[in-house]
Design a protein around this motif. Structure first.
Motif, PDB file in Angstrom:
ATOM      1  N   UNK A   5      25.888   6.244  49.310  1.00  0.00           N
ATOM      2  CA  UNK A   5      24.348   7.406  49.589  1.00  0.00           C
ATOM      3  C   UNK A   5      23.069   6.899  49.855  1.00  0.00           C
ATOM      4  N   UNK A   6      23.559   5.193  50.425  1.00  0.00           N
ATOM      5  CA  UNK A   6      22.558   5.232  50.829  1.00  0.00           C
ATOM      6  C   UNK A   6      21.932   5.626  52.069  1.00  0.00           C
ATOM      7  N   UNK A   7      20.810   5.659  51.965  1.00  0.00           N
ATOM      8  CA  UNK A   7      20.260   6.116  53.833  1.00  0.00           C
ATOM      9  C   UNK A   7      19.219   7.351  53.543  1.00  0.00           C
ATOM     10  N   UNK A   8      19.070   7.720  54.310  1.00  0.00           N
ATOM     11  CA  UNK A   8      17.929   9.078  54.409  1.00  0.00           C
ATOM     12  C   UNK A   8      18.234  10.645  54.965  1.00  0.00           C
ATOM     13  N   UNK A   9      18.178  11.171  54.998  1.00  0.00           N
ATOM     14  CA  UNK A   9      19.060  12.481  55.315  1.00  0.00           C
ATOM     15  C   UNK A   9      17.340  12.928  56.026  1.00  0.00           C
ATOM     16  N   UNK A  10      17.719  13.011  57.508  1.00  0.00           N
ATOM     17  CA  UNK A  10      16.997  13.305  58.733  1.00  0.00           C
ATOM     18  C   UNK A  10      17.098  14.729  59.507  1.00  0.00           C
ATOM     19  N   UNK A  11      16.407  14.909  60.067  1.00  0.00           N
ATOM     20  CA  UNK A  11      16.477  16.544  60.251  1.00  0.00           C
ATOM     21  C   UNK A  11      15.531  16.354  61.795  1.00  0.00           C
ATOM     22  N   UNK A  12      16.199  16.055  62.506  1.00  0.00           N
ATOM     23  CA  UNK A  12      15.287  16.350  63.461  1.00  0.00           C
ATOM     24  C   UNK A  12      15.004  17.320  64.435  1.00  0.00           C
ATOM     25  N   UNK A  13      14.191  17.362  65.318  1.00  0.00           N
ATOM     26  CA  UNK A  13      13.822  18.527  66.044  1.00  0.00           C
ATOM     27  C   UNK A  13      14.910  19.892  66.596  1.00  0.00           C
ATOM     28  N   UNK A  28      11.962   2.295  54.958  1.00  0.00           N
ATOM     29  CA  UNK A  28      12.422   3.512  54.615  1.00  0.00           C
ATOM     30  C   UNK A  28      11.145   4.052  54.414  1.00  0.00           C
ATOM     31  N   UNK A  29       9.931   3.734  54.043  1.00  0.00           N
ATOM     32  CA  UNK A  29       8.476   4.335  54.575  1.00  0.00           C
ATOM     33  C   UNK A  29       8.763   4.772  55.870  1.00  0.00           C
ATOM     34  N   UNK A  30       8.935   3.647  56.935  1.00  0.00           N
ATOM     35  CA  UNK A  30       8.572   4.200  58.216  1.00  0.00           C
ATOM     36  C   UNK A  30       9.371   5.726  59.065  1.00  0.00           C
ATOM     37  N   UNK A  31       9.750   6.257  57.685  1.00  0.00           N
ATOM     38  CA  UNK A  31      11.132   7.406  58.068  1.00  0.00           C
ATOM     39  C   UNK A  31       9.489   8.834  58.119  1.00  0.00           C
ATOM     40  N   UNK A  37       2.086   8.502  68.266  1.00  0.00           N
ATOM     41  CA  UNK A  37       2.934   9.461  68.770  1.00  0.00           C
ATOM     42  C   UNK A  37       4.046   9.960  67.460  1.00  0.00           C
ATOM     43  N   UNK A  38       4.337   8.826  66.879  1.00  0.00           N
ATOM     44  CA  UNK A  38       4.780   9.331  65.104  1.00  0.00           C
ATOM     45  C   UNK A  38       4.080  10.505  64.297  1.00  0.00           C
ATOM     46  N   UNK A  39       3.059  10.355  64.828  1.00  0.00           N
ATOM     47  CA  UNK A  39       2.665  10.995  63.480  1.00  0.00           C
ATOM     48  C   UNK A  39       3.038  12.354  63.182  1.00  0.00           C
ATOM     49  N   UNK A  40       3.545  12.740  64.600  1.00  0.00           N
ATOM     50  CA  UNK A  40       4.076  14.628  64.578  1.00  0.00           C
ATOM     51  C   UNK A  40       5.020  14.896  63.449  1.00  0.00           C
ATOM     52  N   UNK A  41       5.640  13.537  62.757  1.00  0.00           N
ATOM     53  CA  UNK A  41       6.825  13.305  61.962  1.00  0.00           C
ATOM     54  C   UNK A  41       6.059  13.069  60.538  1.00  0.00           C
ATOM     55  N   UNK A  42       5.041  12.782  60.065  1.00  0.00           N
ATOM     56  CA  UNK A  42       4.233  12.910  58.991  1.00  0.00           C
ATOM     57  C   UNK A  42       4.525  13.445  57.481  1.00  0.00           C
ATOM     58  N   UNK A  43       4.396  13.100  56.402  1.00  0.00           N
ATOM     59  CA  UNK A  43       5.157  14.103  55.187  1.00  0.00           C
ATOM     60  C   UNK A  43       4.455  13.406  53.943  1.00  0.00           C
ATOM     61  N   UNK A 159      16.942   5.893  74.865  1.00  0.00           N
ATOM     62  CA  UNK A 159      15.360   6.223  75.315  1.00  0.00           C
ATOM     63  C   UNK A 159      14.614   6.761  74.770  1.00  0.00           C
ATOM     64  N   UNK A 160      14.879   7.765  73.499  1.00  0.00           N
ATOM     65  CA  UNK A 160      14.444   8.516  73.213  1.00  0.00           C
ATOM     66  C   UNK A 160      14.439   8.340  72.017  1.00  0.00           C
ATOM     67  N   UNK A 161      14.936   7.399  71.060  1.00  0.00           N
ATOM     68  CA  UNK A 161      14.264   7.369  69.947  1.00  0.00           C
ATOM     69  C   UNK A 161      13.915   5.868  68.819  1.00  0.00           C
ATOM     70  N   UNK A 162      13.196   6.277  68.318  1.00  0.00           N
ATOM     71  CA  UNK A 162      12.304   5.134  67.817  1.00  0.00           C
ATOM     72  C   UNK A 162      12.858   4.331  66.501  1.00  0.00           C
ATOM     73  N   UNK A 163      14.007   4.838  65.698  1.00  0.00           N
ATOM     74  CA  UNK A 163      14.249   4.194  64.340  1.00  0.00           C
ATOM     75  C   UNK A 163      14.298   2.897  64.088  1.00  0.00           C
ATOM     76  N   UNK A 164      13.338   2.306  63.458  1.00  0.00           N
ATOM     77  CA  UNK A 164      13.459   0.803  63.326  1.00  0.00           C
ATOM     78  C   UNK A 164      15.215   0.597  62.353  1.00  0.00           C
TER      79      UNK A 164
END
Length: 198
Positions: A5-13, A28-31, A37-43, A159-164
């Motif tokens: 079950x490793x990993x987090x569930x992400x829901x993009x736009x 994981x904290x980076x998510x 530009x990453x501020x729009x994903x602030x949670x 090109x449009x993904x910044x996930x690390x």
């Protein structure tokens, strides 16, 4: 959290959720958002947000953290420093000294406290503070960036993904955040770009 079950569930736009495992607690904290530009994903707005993230992350079950509002600000500060450090590592730049100081400051705090359960297994003293949670994240970052996986930290090839993520694949050739997302999109684009057979 089990290995399967490793990993987090992400829901993009686009609304299509997918599971993403960055391979390390600190990534994981980076998510939860980030600088620029990453501020729009602030949670991470409230202590409940940091507690929820901790419960979904690869932190051990049973920590039941108790987080204060100032610790949420500390979490955002640590996260943003980790973003800049990870990006510098990925792109071969010098690691920013001020951001390394933020990580080292968090790592110097006491981590969550382990204990023996009544079954004789490893458990955790419940009620860890937010600072203890952040210490665990920062110590994970120190281990990642000084250990054998340091050279395997990658940014998604889309090109449009910044996930690390940490490339833990055996051959060390992982390119995508998730094959079911960016990898498949690349395959579809490549297929459409091929000339039709005559």
């Amino acid at each position: 959290m089990t290995e399967a079950a490793r990993g987090l569930i992400l829901t993009p736009s686009d609304g299509r959720s997918f599971r993403f495992d960055p391979g390390a607690l600190c990534l994981e904290l980076l998510l939860t958002g980030g600088p620029g530009p990453l501020a729009r994903w602030e949670s991470l707005y409230t202590s409940a947000d940091l507690v929820r993230w901790a419960g979904e992350s690869r932190l051990p079950d049973g920590l039941a953290p108790v987080v204060t509002e100032p610790e949420v600000a500390d979490a955002r500060r640590l996260r943003d420093a980790l973003h800049r450090i990870t990006s510098a590592r990925v792109h071969g730049r010098k690691l920013p000294a001020a951001d390394m100081a933020v990580v080292n400051e968090a790592a110097a705090l006491p981590p969550p406290v382990p204990c023996l359960t009544p079954e004789g297994e490893r458990g955790w003293v419940p009620g860890a503070s937010g600072s203890q949670v952040l210490s665990a994240v920062a110590r994970d970052a120190v281990e990642l960036f000084t250990g054998p996986w340091a050279g395997r930290v990658r940014e998604c090839g889309a090109d449009n993904c910044l996930l690390l993520f940490v490339d833990t694949s055996r051959p060390g050739r992982r390119r995508w955040c998730a094959m079911e997302r960016c990898g498949n999109r690349h395959k579809v684009r490549a297929h459409r770009a091929r000339p039709a057979d005559s």
